[in-house]
Design a protein around this motif. Sequence first.
Motif, PDB file in Angstrom:
ATOM      1  N   THR A  50       0.796  -1.277   0.066  1.00 16.11           N
ATOM      2  CA  THR A  50      -0.227   0.180   0.097  1.00 16.11           C
ATOM      3  C   THR A  50       0.647   1.221  -0.041  1.00 16.11           C
ATOM      4  N   VAL A  51       2.240   1.444   0.878  1.00 14.38           N
ATOM      5  CA  VAL A  51       3.082   2.528   0.815  1.00 14.38           C
ATOM      6  C   VAL A  51       3.658   2.337  -0.505  1.00 14.38           C
ATOM      7  N   PHE A  52       4.122   1.415  -0.722  1.00 11.54           N
ATOM      8  CA  PHE A  52       5.187   1.392  -1.814  1.00 11.54           C
ATOM      9  C   PHE A  52       3.996   2.117  -3.596  1.00 11.54           C
ATOM     10  N   THR A  53       2.876   1.814  -3.410  1.00 11.68           N
ATOM     11  CA  THR A  53       2.126   2.087  -4.684  1.00 11.68           C
ATOM     12  C   THR A  53       1.874   3.551  -4.323  1.00 11.68           C
ATOM     13  N   VAL A  54       1.357   4.837  -3.021  1.00 15.10           N
ATOM     14  CA  VAL A  54       1.134   5.252  -2.648  1.00 15.10           C
ATOM     15  C   VAL A  54       2.569   6.363  -3.176  1.00 15.10           C
ATOM     16  N   PHE A  55       3.598   6.040  -2.364  1.00 11.84           N
ATOM     17  CA  PHE A  55       5.333   6.426  -2.533  1.00 11.84           C
ATOM     18  C   PHE A  55       5.587   6.750  -4.428  1.00 11.84           C
ATOM     19  N   ILE A  56       5.243   6.116  -4.739  1.00 11.16           N
ATOM     20  CA  ILE A  56       5.740   5.950  -6.418  1.00 11.16           C
ATOM     21  C   ILE A  56       4.833   6.993  -7.192  1.00 11.16           C
ATOM     22  N   ALA A  57       3.034   7.363  -6.628  1.00 13.83           N
ATOM     23  CA  ALA A  57       2.320   7.564  -7.318  1.00 13.83           C
ATOM     24  C   ALA A  57       3.027   9.603  -7.060  1.00 13.83           C
ATOM     25  N   SER A  58       3.155   9.280  -5.644  1.00  8.15           N
ATOM     26  CA  SER A  58       3.679  11.050  -5.175  1.00  8.15           C
ATOM     27  C   SER A  58       5.047  11.489  -5.861  1.00  8.15           C
ATOM     28  N   VAL A  59       6.025  10.121  -5.953  1.00  9.43           N
ATOM     29  CA  VAL A  59       7.473  10.797  -6.473  1.00  9.43           C
ATOM     30  C   VAL A  59       6.943  10.813  -7.758  1.00  9.43           C
ATOM     31  N   ALA A  60       6.610  10.295  -8.593  1.00 12.18           N
ATOM     32  CA  ALA A  60       5.970  10.813 -10.359  1.00 12.18           C
ATOM     33  C   ALA A  60       5.019  11.803  -9.951  1.00 12.18           C
ATOM     34  N   LEU A  61       4.255  12.808  -8.911  1.00 11.71           N
ATOM     35  CA  LEU A  61       3.813  13.758  -9.190  1.00 11.71           C
ATOM     36  C   LEU A  61       4.906  14.554  -8.857  1.00 11.71           C
ATOM     37  N   LEU A  62       6.023  14.559  -7.742  1.00  8.52           N
ATOM     38  CA  LEU A  62       7.150  15.417  -7.329  1.00  8.52           C
ATOM     39  C   LEU A  62       7.547  15.593  -9.011  1.00  8.52           C
ATOM     40  N   ILE A  63       8.026  14.771  -9.555  1.00 13.39           N
ATOM     41  CA  ILE A  63       9.196  14.872 -10.824  1.00 13.39           C
ATOM     42  C   ILE A  63       8.338  15.681 -11.049  1.00 13.39           C
ATOM     43  N   PHE A  64       7.238  15.310 -12.641  1.00 12.11           N
ATOM     44  CA  PHE A  64       6.333  15.673 -13.308  1.00 12.11           C
ATOM     45  C   PHE A  64       5.347  16.756 -13.098  1.00 12.11           C
ATOM     46  N   GLY A  65       4.395  16.688 -11.687  1.00 11.43           N
ATOM     47  CA  GLY A  65       3.840  17.813 -11.384  1.00 11.43           C
ATOM     48  C   GLY A  65       4.545  19.286 -12.244  1.00 11.43           C
ATOM     49  N   SER A  66       3.112  19.750 -11.588  1.00 10.14           N
ATOM     50  CA  SER A  66       3.448  21.336 -11.797  1.00 10.14           C
ATOM     51  C   SER A  66       3.949  22.166 -10.430  1.00 10.14           C
ATOM     52  N   GLU A  67       4.556  23.273 -10.294  1.00 10.17           N
ATOM     53  CA  GLU A  67       5.422  23.958  -9.719  1.00 10.17           C
ATOM     54  C   GLU A  67       4.088  24.482  -8.313  1.00 10.17           C
ATOM     55  N   SER A  68       2.270  24.039  -8.343  1.00 13.35           N
ATOM     56  CA  SER A  68       1.821  24.521  -7.442  1.00 13.35           C
ATOM     57  C   SER A  68       1.074  23.490  -6.385  1.00 13.35           C
ATOM     58  N   ILE A  69       1.757  22.281  -6.883  1.00 11.26           N
ATOM     59  CA  ILE A  69       1.212  20.993  -6.397  1.00 11.26           C
ATOM     60  C   ILE A  69       3.055  20.121  -5.626  1.00 11.26           C
ATOM     61  N   ARG A  70       4.378  20.956  -6.113  1.00 11.09           N
ATOM     62  CA  ARG A  70       4.987  20.731  -5.674  1.00 11.09           C
ATOM     63  C   ARG A  70       5.573  20.060  -4.224  1.00 11.09           C
TER      64      ARG A  70
END
Length: 304
Positions: free
Chosen positions: A239-259
């Motif tokens: 569970t943690v690993f799945t959400v962690f991967i999604a969060s890392v993806a948002l951190l790398i590829f997401g916009s500045e507003s959600i950094r």
Amino acid sequence: MRFKWNIDFIKKSKYFYTFSIVVTLIGIISLIVFQLNYGVDFRSGSNVDIAVSKQVTKEDMQNILTEANLNNENAVITPGSGRVSVRFPNVLSEDDQTKLTSVVESKIGKDASIEINTVDTEIAKELERNALIAVLVASLGIIIYVTIRFEWRFAVSAIVALLHDAFMVISVFSIFQLEVNLTFIIALLTIVGYSINDTVVIFDRIRENMRFAKIKSHQDLHDVVNKSISQTMTRSLNTVFTVFIASVALLIFGSESIRMFSLAMVIGLLFGAYSSIFIASPLWYALRGIGQDKGKKKPAKATT
């Protein structure tokens, strides 16, 4: 076939307790000395975000502010990839915003996209107050829920783990002076939700195993907690690993507003990954052990 985790989780918890205590103490000192780096959401002022198509340095932005007749002594300029952020401690008037927009378009280009967010003192105080109330209400609701579903020892252990996760994130943001805004509060509440989910799963397995266990000593209780954690370990990590991967993806590829939201999630998930296993469960074991000691009957005195 279920993988068996041959680990003494209760014994290993002392290392995680030590680590958490050290980070907590450093965080307390940092909060006292440096406090939190509040964004414009919690501090009156104006925040200007400029999307640019070419490289703009800090010096270039200072020259732009000077030409626009804006006081840039206390302005915080943060250049980034394709974006420049400027935070003013004072609220920019409409004339100031118009001048700044005009100078930016003339120096950088008309394709530059400017977004100006302004928060006055009263709104900033209200947002800070409402954010604190939201966290307290969520914590209170969790205490009531876990107490009704389980018992007070489970509730105390769960809320300590939740406060641990939240404070660890706050400490890291204070130590490194990362910006705290509304998305940071949303991340905290999200982390609390995931943390209580993992904690309840382990507690539910402990309660189920306790029904069929004959607890006569601390070692019996020790074995039940270790067995329960081992049975739910794979599920918790997945569970943690799945959400962690999604969060890392948002951190790398997401916009500045959600950094900051993504970064807070990544940090919170790292701390939350072990809090349910090595903080909440061993704490329940300690509280249950104290209750067991008190429940033992004293030997009757011999009569003559």
